[in-house]
Design a protein around this motif. Sequence first.
Motif: not given
Length: 125
Positions: A10-11, A54-56, A61-62, A80-81
């Motif tokens: 997810i990026e 997972l990108d923030l 969304m955050d 998380t990256i």
Amino acid sequence: MNGRRDAVVIEDDADIRQLLVIVLSSRGFTVHEAATGTEGRRLVDEVAPQLVTLDLNLPDMDGMDLCPKLRATSDSHIVTISARPSQLTAEQCLAVGSDHFIAKPFSPRVLGAYVDGVFPSPGAA
């Protein structure tokens, strides 16, 4: 698991997403890509992957809000990256359900070594 190794990336940044696909594919994962949190959540529910990156900073969304939602319905290993400042962000990510935090820019070799440690290749002793 039946030998199946699935990952959901997810990026939103296409270049980083492609790099993650290359790293994970080279380690035997079938990689499913999402550029938004909404699409990522759908893929995690649909695929039931062993690994999620997972990108923030996602466009819709955050990732910090998405992580506990993923954790509530999935036992995937979540990495998380993010380019956000590392120490506080890492602590926050772990607190909301992430298993590991990697700061951007990141080394593909370091990510690969981490993944190899958590998910040894099939047949590795």
